[in-house]
Design a protein around this motif. Structure first.
Motif, short mmCIF file in Angstrom:
data_model
loop_
_atom_site.label_atom_id
_atom_site.label_comp_id
_atom_site.label_asym_id
_atom_site.label_seq_id
_atom_site.Cartn_x
_atom_site.Cartn_y
_atom_site.Cartn_z
N ASP A 53 0.22 -1.01 -0.09
CA ASP A 53 -0.17 -0.06 -0.01
C ASP A 53 0.93 1.12 0.68
O ASP A 53 2.32 1.29 -0.33
CB ASP A 53 -0.56 -0.52 1.13
CG ASP A 53 -1.88 0.58 1.04
OD1 ASP A 53 -3.20 0.16 0.68
OD2 ASP A 53 -2.07 1.85 0.91
N VAL A 101 -6.58 -1.21 -6.23
CA VAL A 101 -5.89 -0.33 -5.83
C VAL A 101 -7.18 0.66 -6.86
O VAL A 101 -7.90 0.41 -7.29
CB VAL A 101 -4.57 0.09 -6.12
CG1 VAL A 101 -3.75 -0.35 -5.44
CG2 VAL A 101 -4.66 -0.27 -8.13
N GLU A 150 -12.77 -9.45 -12.17
CA GLU A 150 -13.76 -9.62 -11.12
C GLU A 150 -14.44 -8.67 -10.33
O GLU A 150 -14.07 -6.97 -9.94
CB GLU A 150 -12.93 -10.53 -10.06
CG GLU A 150 -12.55 -11.98 -9.77
CD GLU A 150 -13.60 -13.20 -9.55
OE1 GLU A 150 -13.42 -13.78 -10.05
OE2 GLU A 150 -14.63 -12.30 -9.27
N ILE A 189 -17.84 -7.75 -8.93
CA ILE A 189 -19.37 -8.58 -8.41
C ILE A 189 -20.51 -7.90 -9.03
O ILE A 189 -21.71 -8.21 -9.37
CB ILE A 189 -18.73 -8.27 -6.36
CG1 ILE A 189 -17.89 -8.56 -6.22
CG2 ILE A 189 -20.46 -8.13 -5.36
CD1 ILE A 189 -17.63 -8.79 -4.63
N1 LIG Z 1 -13.88 -6.13 -8.81
C1 LIG Z 1 -15.03 -6.01 -7.39
O1 LIG Z 1 -16.30 -6.05 -7.39
C2 LIG Z 1 -15.52 -4.60 -6.73
C3 LIG Z 1 -15.78 -4.27 -5.16
C4 LIG Z 1 -15.31 -3.44 -4.43
C5 LIG Z 1 -14.16 -2.33 -5.06
N2 LIG Z 1 -13.56 -2.80 -6.25
C6 LIG Z 1 -12.29 -2.03 -6.75
O2 LIG Z 1 -10.92 -2.50 -5.91
C7 LIG Z 1 -10.71 -1.10 -5.65
C8 LIG Z 1 -10.76 -0.82 -4.00
O3 LIG Z 1 -11.17 -0.79 -3.58
P1 LIG Z 1 -11.73 -0.57 -1.83
O4 LIG Z 1 -12.71 -0.09 -1.64
O5 LIG Z 1 -11.29 -1.65 -0.88
O6 LIG Z 1 -10.56 0.97 -2.11
P2 LIG Z 1 -10.09 1.44 -0.79
O7 LIG Z 1 -10.09 3.21 -0.90
O8 LIG Z 1 -10.47 1.33 0.25
O9 LIG Z 1 -8.32 1.05 -0.91
C9 LIG Z 1 -7.89 1.29 -1.51
C10 LIG Z 1 -5.92 0.86 -1.55
O10 LIG Z 1 -5.23 1.50 -2.45
C11 LIG Z 1 -4.46 1.85 -1.60
N3 LIG Z 1 -3.50 2.07 -2.77
C12 LIG Z 1 -2.94 3.54 -3.58
N4 LIG Z 1 -2.46 4.17 -4.84
C13 LIG Z 1 -1.90 2.56 -4.36
C14 LIG Z 1 -0.95 1.90 -5.17
N5 LIG Z 1 -0.18 2.81 -6.19
N6 LIG Z 1 -0.63 1.59 -4.99
C15 LIG Z 1 -0.64 0.49 -3.48
N7 LIG Z 1 -1.58 1.15 -2.71
C16 LIG Z 1 -2.84 1.92 -2.71
C17 LIG Z 1 -4.95 3.05 -1.64
O11 LIG Z 1 -4.49 3.43 0.38
C18 LIG Z 1 -6.27 1.93 0.03
O12 LIG Z 1 -5.50 1.86 1.25
C19 LIG Z 1 -11.21 0.08 -6.47
O13 LIG Z 1 -10.53 0.04 -7.34
C20 LIG Z 1 -12.36 -0.13 -6.37
O14 LIG Z 1 -13.75 0.45 -7.17
C21 LIG Z 1 -13.50 -3.86 -6.60
#
Ligand SMILES: NC(=O)c1ccc[n+]([C@@H]2O[C@H](COP(=O)([O-])OP(=O)(O)OC[C@H]3O[C@@H](n4cnc5c(N)ncnc54)[C@H](O)[C@@H]3O)[C@@H](O)[C@H]2O)c1
Length: 211
Positions: free
Chosen positions: A120, A157, A196, A198
């Protein structure tokens, strides 16, 4: 003796069904059911027995169809076919809500994978451990991926960071990415990406419910 190698190339739908058969067979074992017919497996999975037999035929399982398959032997051969015998290291990139949930709840170690690092950029989480796995600074990602021979990554991310993070991970040696961010990634041919979302599953369900 070195671990057995998978026998050949399986298509993505076969790989998906085999991985789900594996989970069903483990449930049979938990219920102390030792033998399963292709029809019983198909009933639980939701396809048909000829499809099940065809999938099992592809992994060169020696069990008998007429008397049913021995669950433990079939599990063993599916694990070999899916190459779950040779442990692979993986990492989670982005330890927000989703990254933390994956780290804490996905049983990688039961299926030949070791979650060996997470990354992170947030100084408030760097250095902490979730589920026994350390959160490293993303600046050190390249070195740690190389040192730990990490070949797979779950990308959690924000979308705006996804392509750059993916490029860094691939450059360091990652060959498979499970991408949770919403963007489509550009990757070299030797790298596999799985998407993936959801919400897309809910959209499909919503469509079916509205018919
Ligand atoms: N595929 C799905 O079904 C699904 C579901 C929920 C969220 N998401 C996606 O997943 C991702 C994460 O969602 P979340 O709810 O956990 O968001 P979040 O904001 O809680 O977490 C994102 C994390 O990424 C970190 N981050 C930012 N830039 C970074 C980098 N360059 N390297 C490493 N870490 C970095 C941030 O500090 C943070 O801790 C988003 O893109 C969101 O849209 C997808």
């Amino acid at each position: 003796m070195p671990p057995k190698k998978p026998s050949g190339t399986l298509s993505p739908p076969v790989i998906q069904r085999l991985s789900e058969y594996l989970l069903i067979l483990e449930q049979f074992i938990a219920q102390e059911q030792e033998v399963v017919s292709s029809r019983a497996l198909a009933t639980v999975y939701g396809n048909n027995s000829s499809q099940v037999r065809h999938d099992i035929f592809q992994i060169e399982h020696k069990g008998s169809q007429s008397h049913g398959y021995l669950c433990s032997e079939l599990i063993k051969d599916i694990r070999i076919a899916l190459n779950l015998q040779n442990e692979k290291n993986l990492c989670v990139i982005g330890m927000g809500n989703l990254g933390r949930a994956i780290t804490a709840h996905v049983p990688f170690d039961r299926y030949g994978m070791k979650l060996s690092a997470s990354f992170d950029v947030d100084p408030n989480v760097i250095g902490k451990k979730i589920g026994g796995v350390e959160i490293f600074n993303s600046d050190d990602m390249s070195n740690i991926i190389k040192e730990q021979n990490i070949t797979m990554a779950a990308l959690c991310v924000p979308a705006s960071r996804a392509q750059k993070t993916c490029d860094l991970a691939i450059h360091a040696g990652v060959k498979g990415i499970l991408n949770y961010s919403r963007i489509r990634l550009k990757v070299p041919e030797h790298v596999s990406v799985h998407y993936e979302q959801i919400i897309c599953s809910f959209m499909q369900l919503s469509y079916k419910c509205s018919l």
